[in-house]
Design a protein around this motif. Structure first.
Motif, PDB file in Angstrom:
ATOM      1  N   TYR A  19       0.984  -1.559  -0.044  1.00 14.49           N
ATOM      2  CA  TYR A  19      -0.227   0.294   0.111  1.00 14.49           C
ATOM      3  C   TYR A  19       0.881   1.388  -0.089  1.00 14.49           C
ATOM      4  N   LYS A  34       1.079  13.634   1.880  1.00  6.60           N
ATOM      5  CA  LYS A  34       1.052  12.850   3.933  1.00  6.60           C
ATOM      6  C   LYS A  34       1.387  13.834   4.763  1.00  6.60           C
ATOM      7  N   GLY A  52     -10.256   6.733   9.117  1.00  9.34           N
ATOM      8  CA  GLY A  52      -9.393   5.874   8.321  1.00  9.34           C
ATOM      9  C   GLY A  52      -7.537   6.070   7.958  1.00  9.34           C
ATOM     10  N   GLU A  58       0.080   9.640   7.392  1.00 10.49           N
ATOM     11  CA  GLU A  58       0.042  11.096   7.730  1.00 10.49           C
ATOM     12  C   GLU A  58       0.638  11.247   8.370  1.00 10.49           C
ATOM     13  N   ASP A  75      -9.884   2.478  11.827  1.00 10.76           N
ATOM     14  CA  ASP A  75     -10.125   1.755  10.522  1.00 10.76           C
ATOM     15  C   ASP A  75     -10.535   0.018  10.580  1.00 10.76           C
ATOM     16  N   CYS A  76     -11.304  -0.324   9.301  1.00 13.27           N
ATOM     17  CA  CYS A  76     -11.777  -0.952   9.133  1.00 13.27           C
ATOM     18  C   CYS A  76     -10.641  -2.957   8.708  1.00 13.27           C
ATOM     19  N   TYR A 100     -15.769   3.659  10.928  1.00 11.01           N
ATOM     20  CA  TYR A 100     -15.585   4.565  11.160  1.00 11.01           C
ATOM     21  C   TYR A 100     -17.568   5.140  11.812  1.00 11.01           C
ATOM     22  N   VAL A 116      -7.211  11.651   5.741  1.00 11.59           N
ATOM     23  CA  VAL A 116      -6.709  11.335   4.544  1.00 11.59           C
ATOM     24  C   VAL A 116      -7.192  10.540   4.230  1.00 11.59           C
ATOM     25  N   MET A 117      -7.203  10.558   2.635  1.00 11.27           N
ATOM     26  CA  MET A 117      -7.406   9.731   1.141  1.00 11.27           C
ATOM     27  C   MET A 117      -8.924   8.942   1.808  1.00 11.27           C
ATOM     28  N   THR A 118      -9.642   8.570   2.292  1.00 12.97           N
ATOM     29  CA  THR A 118     -10.660   7.600   3.374  1.00 12.97           C
ATOM     30  C   THR A 118     -12.024   7.862   2.575  1.00 12.97           C
ATOM     31  N   TYR A 122     -17.655   7.496  -0.455  1.00 17.48           N
ATOM     32  CA  TYR A 122     -19.771   8.094   0.150  1.00 17.48           C
ATOM     33  C   TYR A 122     -19.994   8.825  -0.500  1.00 17.48           C
ATOM     34  N   GLU A 184     -19.960  -1.419   2.994  1.00 21.74           N
ATOM     35  CA  GLU A 184     -18.991  -0.372   1.682  1.00 21.74           C
ATOM     36  C   GLU A 184     -18.337  -1.070   0.891  1.00 21.74           C
TER      37      GLU A 184
HETATM   38  C1  LIG Z   1      -6.904   4.513   1.243  1.00 21.87           C
HETATM   39  S1  LIG Z   1      -6.169   4.984   2.211  1.00 21.87           S
HETATM   40  C2  LIG Z   1      -5.794   6.558   3.891  1.00 21.87           C
HETATM   41  C3  LIG Z   1      -5.551   6.050   4.625  1.00 21.87           C
HETATM   42  C4  LIG Z   1      -3.982   6.428   5.321  1.00 21.87           C
HETATM   43  N1  LIG Z   1      -5.133   7.319   5.812  1.00 21.87           N
HETATM   44  C5  LIG Z   1      -3.207   7.285   3.795  1.00 21.87           C
HETATM   45  O1  LIG Z   1      -4.318   8.488   3.487  1.00 21.87           O
HETATM   46  O2  LIG Z   1      -2.245   6.755   3.989  1.00 21.87           O
HETATM   47  C6  LIG Z   1      -8.140   4.033   3.332  1.00 21.87           C
HETATM   48  C7  LIG Z   1      -8.110   3.812   4.264  1.00 21.87           C
HETATM   49  O3  LIG Z   1      -9.573   4.231   4.784  1.00 21.87           O
HETATM   50  C8  LIG Z   1      -9.603   3.186   5.688  1.00 21.87           C
HETATM   51  N2  LIG Z   1     -11.727   2.971   5.360  1.00 21.87           N
HETATM   52  C9  LIG Z   1     -12.560   3.184   4.652  1.00 21.87           C
HETATM   53  N3  LIG Z   1     -13.423   3.289   4.571  1.00 21.87           N
HETATM   54  C10 LIG Z   1     -14.020   3.292   6.291  1.00 21.87           C
HETATM   55  C11 LIG Z   1     -15.049   2.853   7.058  1.00 21.87           C
HETATM   56  N4  LIG Z   1     -15.674   3.320   6.285  1.00 21.87           N
HETATM   57  N5  LIG Z   1     -14.592   2.615   7.970  1.00 21.87           N
HETATM   58  C12 LIG Z   1     -13.040   2.725   8.712  1.00 21.87           C
HETATM   59  N6  LIG Z   1     -11.718   2.689   7.807  1.00 21.87           N
HETATM   60  C13 LIG Z   1     -12.551   3.020   6.282  1.00 21.87           C
HETATM   61  C14 LIG Z   1      -9.283   2.159   4.476  1.00 21.87           C
HETATM   62  O4  LIG Z   1      -9.466   0.437   5.523  1.00 21.87           O
HETATM   63  C15 LIG Z   1      -8.011   2.587   4.875  1.00 21.87           C
HETATM   64  O5  LIG Z   1      -7.188   1.804   5.498  1.00 21.87           O
END
Ligand SMILES: C[S@@+](CC[C@H](N)C(=O)[O-])C[C@H]1O[C@@H](n2cnc3c(N)ncnc32)[C@H](O)[C@@H]1O
Length: 230
Positions: A19, A34, A52, A58, A75-76, A100, A116-118, A122, A184
């Protein structure tokens, strides 16, 4: 070939090992993006909510500025969180493996929150409700920083049409693959930057502003009003 939608945590679990490199190489602004959100946390930040949080890319800036900070991360993906724990074994991290949308953020618990990027997966309604809950979780004067994939003005001729077509495509794929609205799935539905700002204002944030942008990676900062009964 038609994209097969994957459930969100399964998607990130399967890609966690590569990742950090693959993700940062694939987004506008790369690793630099980041390092930006942490620069906008308020002075004397002691408690941060990071939704997330993933592998915590970050957090480098956050821990450089606030070595003692307590970071509550949600985070899930268990695999992403396992890598984060390995990266920062000695930091003050409280991690929750869950969506979340199901985590109780509490009231006035945090000096700042970040995503950040999450959130580019939605809908408006889902994000606006989440923003309301983030606002409640912040102390008055607290700061929310969002770094995400958005459709900024000027990048494409009609940002709203792009946003609409992505949501329509996601709905079509879900329908055709017989997938439930309760789960999701990983599919990118970035919103226009204008809509992002409107959602944050609708949730009650003030001084919502863009502080950084590279291509479609945008950093927005928003504040909880100081004199609020919330
Ligand atoms: C692209 S990654 C970003 C991770 C980190 N914030 C970064 O910028 O590198 C998106 C993250 O959001 C988490 N995620 C997405 N939807 C989520 C949710 N509804 N609840 C918890 N985590 C979620 C994913 O598991 C993943 O680890």
């Amino acid at each position: 070939m038609e994209q097969k939608l994957e459930e969100m945590s399964a998607f990130f679990n399967a890609r966690s090992a590569t990742y950090d490199v693959v993700h940062t190489n694939g987004i506008d602004g790369g690793l630099e993006s980041k390092k930006i959100p942490g620069e906008f946390l308020p002075e004397h930040c002691e408690n941060l909510l990071d939704l997330g949080i993933g592998t915590g890319l970050e957090l480098e800036t956050v821990f450089r500025r606030f070595p003692e900070i307590c970071v509550t991360g949600v985070d899930c993906s268990s695999e992403m969180l396992a890598l984060l724990r390995k990266k920062y074994p000695d930091r003050n991290l409280e991690l929750h493996q869950m969506s979340y949308f199901d985590y109780d953020f509490g009231t006035r618990r945090f000096d700042a929150a970040m995503t950040v990027m999450t959130l580019h997966h939605y809908t408006h309604a889902v994000k606006t409700e989440l923003y309301r809950r983030i606002l409640t979780a912040l102390r008055p004067g607290g700061v929310y920083v969002e770094c995400d994939f958005m459709i900024p003005p000027g990048e494409v001729p009609d940002p709203q049409a792009v946003e609409d077509s992505l949501f329509a495509e996601y709905a079509r794929l879900k329908r055709e693959q017989g997938l439930s609205d309760r789960e999701e799935y990983h599919f990118d539905t970035p919103c226009t930057e204008e809509n992002q700002i409107k959602m944050l204002r609708a949730a009650g944030f003030i001084n919502v502003r863009e502080v950084w942008r590279k291509g479609s990676t945008v950093v927005l900062v928003a504040e909880k009003p100081k004199g609020t009964s919330q």
